[in-house]
Design a protein around this motif. Structure first.
Motif, PDB file in Angstrom:
ATOM      1  N   ASP A  97      48.756  86.011 -29.191  1.00  0.00           N
ATOM      2  CA  ASP A  97      48.019  85.011 -28.413  1.00  0.00           C
ATOM      3  C   ASP A  97      46.557  85.035 -28.820  1.00  0.00           C
ATOM      4  OD1 ASP A  97      46.946  87.286 -27.312  1.00  0.00           O
ATOM      5  OD2 ASP A  97      48.096  87.163 -25.450  1.00  0.00           O
ATOM      6  N   THR A  98      45.762  84.289 -28.117  1.00  0.00           N
ATOM      7  CA  THR A  98      44.351  84.181 -28.489  1.00  0.00           C
ATOM      8  C   THR A  98      43.593  85.477 -28.265  1.00  0.00           C
ATOM      9  OG1 THR A  98      43.882  83.315 -26.283  1.00  0.00           O
ATOM     10  CG2 THR A  98      44.283  81.714 -28.037  1.00  0.00           C
ATOM     11  N   LYS A 143      46.614  79.327 -37.558  1.00  0.00           N
ATOM     12  CA  LYS A 143      46.423  79.015 -36.134  1.00  0.00           C
ATOM     13  C   LYS A 143      47.651  78.307 -35.575  1.00  0.00           C
ATOM     14  CE  LYS A 143      41.389  78.457 -36.410  1.00  0.00           C
ATOM     15  NZ  LYS A 143      40.272  77.508 -36.222  1.00  0.00           N
ATOM     16  N   GLU A 145      48.329  75.743 -32.807  1.00  0.00           N
ATOM     17  CA  GLU A 145      47.621  74.788 -31.943  1.00  0.00           C
ATOM     18  C   GLU A 145      48.565  73.706 -31.455  1.00  0.00           C
ATOM     19  OE1 GLU A 145      43.124  74.808 -33.821  1.00  0.00           O
ATOM     20  OE2 GLU A 145      44.623  73.466 -34.718  1.00  0.00           O
ATOM     21  N   LEU A 150      44.118  75.906 -29.017  1.00  0.00           N
ATOM     22  CA  LEU A 150      44.535  77.108 -29.703  1.00  0.00           C
ATOM     23  C   LEU A 150      45.424  77.927 -28.784  1.00  0.00           C
ATOM     24  CD1 LEU A 150      44.366  78.971 -32.185  1.00  0.00           C
ATOM     25  CD2 LEU A 150      42.357  80.044 -31.116  1.00  0.00           C
ATOM     26  N   TRP A 153      48.103  82.879 -32.856  1.00  0.00           N
ATOM     27  CA  TRP A 153      48.035  83.041 -34.311  1.00  0.00           C
ATOM     28  C   TRP A 153      49.389  83.500 -34.860  1.00  0.00           C
ATOM     29  CZ3 TRP A 153      43.582  82.209 -37.214  1.00  0.00           C
ATOM     30  CH2 TRP A 153      42.402  81.984 -36.474  1.00  0.00           C
TER      31      TRP A 153
END
Length: 471
Positions: A97-98, A143, A145, A150, A153
């Motif tokens: 995750d982000t 990425k 998205e 976002l 990854w």
């Protein structure tokens, strides 16, 4: 004591040198090929990792579409590890995750991996080499998205060693290089043998010639021009040596006979006078004949001495400049005065204007006298044509007769010392030094004497002389 050099056969020499060159060339090709295979394999496998990362992102973003369900479908998709296994490499695939938390992976996640993965997130996509661990690794980052938001990854990681491993390709390359080396060795061996065999045969033939055996048999079916010319030239040389060897005994016997004949005549004539066999005017005639024979003997001995001196460059020449027309007129006049009959005439064709040549006057007059005498001996009566031709830097004096000519089998040997053709051997007395000595004298002043043509209708000689250099 000198150390004897070890000799090796031509086949062994060529084969070993060619093989060394071949192996060096193949080694260089192998090194270049191995480097190229390693680099190409590395690039292709990186492209596969990038494809895997892009495909993962595509599937995940497609799965998060409102029409296809929520993100909780990701684990099931990634969990199918075999779906992402590759033939040559088995990279690790992370979906995070982000915040860098690992959501799923195609491998069991070892402790501490989440922290390491989180350290790779720097907000940029791309391919990067990591050297923090014991072994360098490459990571491909993409990425995830949805609607410009976002979500996380996709990371694909693999060790550099696995990306560059090409054992199978190296094995194939080794087989290929080995096959080329074997085929090259076979080709080199047979080609070297094909080239070495005729040279070996010529060397064996040379030993036979050295031992006096001129009956050699050399094949002349070689397709290589240089080898064919070598064999042909050697056979021609052997045939000429055989001919010269056969005539050497005859020539030496002839020379001995020619020298012995006047000595015998002189001895017999003088003994007749001393013994009173002849008296008065007859005795004076015998003495006169003995004097003639003495002159002939002196001339032959002088020819021998002159030839030997020229052969070792022991006679200096006196180069002078003289008009060619004047020289030839004087030479022909002197020769005609010495002739006892008038059945043979000289037709002299001179240049329209005086031209100077650089010569030794005495030597050139000797050459002209010898050529005219030979021409007269070849014809019972008729005209000898003597023509001067201006050829730029040189002048050519052409001497043509209408005699019976020189037999074809004798023409190659007329400038050989002591050689006398069959048509002269028993009809004209001499040592066979006239033409060889004339050729040497011509060459001593920078000129040349050559036979242009000879057949049953006449003979044509050419004397080449250098023009005088203008001051």
């Amino acid at each position: 004591m000198f150390k004897k050099n070890k000799r090796i056969s031509l086949l062994q020499y060529w084969t070993s040198r060619y093989l060394l060159t071949l192996f060096i060339g193949l080694a260089i090709i192998s090194l270049i090929s191995a480097t190229w295979i390693r680099h190409t394999t590395f690039e292709n496998r990186l492209e596969l990792m990038e494809f895997l990362a892009d495909e993962t992102v595509y599937r995940l973003t497609d799965a998060t579409n409102p029409n296809n369900g929520p993100i909780n479908g990701i684990p099931g998709f990634i969990g199918d590890r075999q779906r992402f296994n590759m033939k040559e490499i088995d990279p690790i695939l992370y979906v995070v995750d982000t915040e860098g938390n690992i959501l799923t992976s195609n491998r069991p996640v070892p402790p501490g991996s989440a922290k390491n993965v989180a350290g790779l997130l720097d907000g940029k996509e791309g391919t990067k080499e990591i050297k923090d661990g014991l072994e360098p690794e490459y990571v491909v980052k993409r990425k995830i998205e949805n609607n410009n938001e976002l979500l996380g990854w996709a990371l694909v990681m693999e060790k550099k060693e696995n990306l560059t491993r090409v054992n199978q390709a190296y094995g194939q390359l080794a087989i290929l290089i080995g096959a080329l080396a074997l085929l090259g060795w076979i080709a080199i061996y047979f080609l070297s043998k094909r080239l070495a065999n005729p040279i070996k045969q010529v060397a064996e033939a040379a030993k036979h010639v050295q031992e006096g055996n001129y009956a050699i048999d050399l094949p002349q079916d070689s397709k290589e021009k240089e080898v064919y010319e070598l064999v042909s030239s050697f056979k021609n040389m052997a045939n000429k040596l055989e001919q010269l060897e056969k005539t050497r005994t005859e020539l030496l016997a002839g020379v001995t006979h020619e020298l012995k004949t006047p000595v015998t005549s002189i001895s017999g004539l003088l003994q007749a006078v001393r013994g009173g066999v002849v008296t008065g005017q007859d005795a004076m005639d015998f003495i006169e004949m003995a004097m003639v024979e003495t002159t002939k003997l002196k001339t032959m001995v002088g020819d021998l001495l002159a030839f030997n001196h020229f052969a070792v460059d022991a006679i200096p020449v006196q180069i002078e400049s003289i008009d060619i027309n004047q020289l030839l007129q004087e030479s022909v006049a002197q020769w005609e005065v010495m002739q006892e009959d008038e059945h043979v005439k000289v037709d002299l064709h001179l240049l329209e204007k005086p031209v100077l040549v650089q010569i030794d006057i005495v030597r050139i007059q000797q050459i002209i006298t010898n050529l005219l005498t030979n021409a007269k001996q070849a014809m019972d009566k008729g005209t000898i044509t003597l023509t001067v031709i201006d050829k730029g830097e040189t002048l050519s004096v052409m001497v043509k007769d209408i005699g019976h000519g020189i037999p074809l089998e004798d023409q190659a040997f007329i400038f050989e010392r002591f050689y006398r053709g069959e048509n002269k051997k028993y009809t004209v007395r001499g040592l066979g030094l006239g033409l060889p000595l004339s050729k040497m004298m011509a060459q001593s002043v920078g000129g040349e004497l050559r036979l242009i043509e000879s057949n049953p209708s006449g003979t044509h000689f050419e004397l080449v002389l250098q023009k005088a250099t203008a001051l």
